[in-house]
Design an enzyme around this catalytic site. Structure first.
Site, PDB file in Angstrom:
ATOM      1  N   THR A 194       0.670  -1.133   0.019  1.00 50.27           N
ATOM      2  CA  THR A 194      -0.093   0.135  -0.057  1.00 50.27           C
ATOM      3  C   THR A 194       1.038   1.198   0.010  1.00 50.27           C
ATOM      4  OG1 THR A 194      -1.615  -1.142   1.244  1.00 50.27           O
ATOM      5  CG2 THR A 194      -1.886   1.058   1.208  1.00 50.27           C
ATOM      6  N   LYS A 251      -7.967   0.148  -2.371  1.00 52.35           N
ATOM      7  CA  LYS A 251      -7.246  -0.119  -0.973  1.00 52.35           C
ATOM      8  C   LYS A 251      -7.377   0.947   0.022  1.00 52.35           C
ATOM      9  CE  LYS A 251      -4.507  -2.319   1.759  1.00 52.35           C
ATOM     10  NZ  LYS A 251      -4.773  -3.613   2.499  1.00 52.35           N
ATOM     11  N   LYS A 254      -0.418   4.986   8.376  1.00 45.01           N
ATOM     12  CA  LYS A 254       0.370   5.369   7.262  1.00 45.01           C
ATOM     13  C   LYS A 254      -1.025   5.197   6.184  1.00 45.01           C
ATOM     14  CE  LYS A 254       1.413   2.204   4.437  1.00 45.01           C
ATOM     15  NZ  LYS A 254       1.926   1.019   3.828  1.00 45.01           N
TER      16      LYS A 254
END
Length: 291
Positions: free
Chosen positions: A99, A176, A244
């Site tokens: 990711t 995602k 994150k």
């Protein structure tokens, strides 16, 4: 069953290690590489080839999986000194599965097009964490040309419960971020609800018994409640990585329209600064309980 496809796995953290292990079990010939030593020992014992660099891992394979945590690390293992891209055979398929956000994915795709247009890049982050990855039960969120990347289909079948092809390269990363924004919101809500239940005299088991079987009983919630109750914050998804992903979602979307996610990111930043960053995201409950 033995497969003819040769696969490299770069990055042997929680997810990459599980992918490599499942590929070996499925009969693929697998090359593995990790920046820090020691994480490949069980895989090599199971039959994997140890590579000393991304370049060495790439030389004989037709499919390469990259599963590292950041955009900088991804670009380094692809294009840096001893990077994989220069050594990949013509026509190989590369799945970028970390990711890393939308802008980094665009940069990566542009560089592949400029330097190795013969390669097929697939943007393929996954929905799932440690347990599902080990059981080959993650869902792959894929962006790319499915027809041109057909060689990767049996590889994806070996490491997942399925693949959703969502559009061109970048579509996987977009979805995602949506999925992980939902996950972060659910985790924060679960932590706060568990703490409120405790404050009002109820255990997490009692809370779940009320929710179970009804429309509010999200399956993701139960194992997180169990971790909170046991103060077991062994890592399924590290809080640092959840933070994150929340930041990447806020950067890619309209942060002004996502005030809840922005507030959660601030809270998780505080929890990480308090030393909980490497623990499971459910550790936010521990942070809130002592706040």
């Amino acid at each position: 069953m033995k497969h003819d496809t040769k696969v490299a796995v770069l990055g042997l953290g929680t997810m990459g290690h599980a992918f490599a292990a499942n590929l070996i079990k499925a009969g693929f010939e697998v090359w593995v590489w990790n920046r820090s030593p020691g994480k490949d020992e069980a895989l090599v014992a199971a039959g994997a080839h140890r590579a000393d660099s991304p370049a060495e891992a790439a030389r004989e394979v037709s499919v390469l999986l990259s599963m590292v945590a950041t955009a900088d690390a991804t670009e380094q293992i692809m294009f840096g000194d001893q990077g994989a891209v220069a050594e990949l055979p013509d026509g190989a398929v590369v799945a970028q599965m970390g990711t890393i956000g939308l802008e980094a994915t665009k940069r990566l795709a542009a560089r592949f097009e400029a330097e190795r247009p013969d390669l097929e890049l697939v943007d393929a982050p996954v929905s799932g964490s440690k347990g599902p990855a080990e059981r080959a039960q993650v869902l792959i969120l894929a962006g790319g040309d499915r027809q041109r990347a057909h060689a990767i289909e049996p590889v994806f079948e070996a490491i997942s419960k399925g693949t959703r092809w969502l559009g061109p390269v970048g579509a996987g990363s977009r979805m995602k971020l949506v999925v992980n924004a939902w996950l972060v919101n659910v985790m924060q809500g679960t932590a706060e609800t568990a703490l409120l239940a405790e404050q009002l005299g109820f255990s997490t088991d009692t809370l779940w018994s009320v929710l179970d079987g009804g429309p509010l009983a999200a399956p993701y919630m139960k194992p997180k409640l169990d971790k909170i109750a046991a103060s077991d914050f062994s890592t399924e998804m590290a809080l640092d990585w959840g933070l994150k992903d929340a930041r990447l979602a806020l950067e890619s979307g309209d942060a002004a329209r996502l005030p809840g996610l922005a507030k959660i990111a601030d809270i998780w930043q505080e929890a990480a600064a308090a030393g909980l960053g490497e623990q499971d995201i459910s550790a936010v409950a521990e942070y809130l309980s002592k706040r």
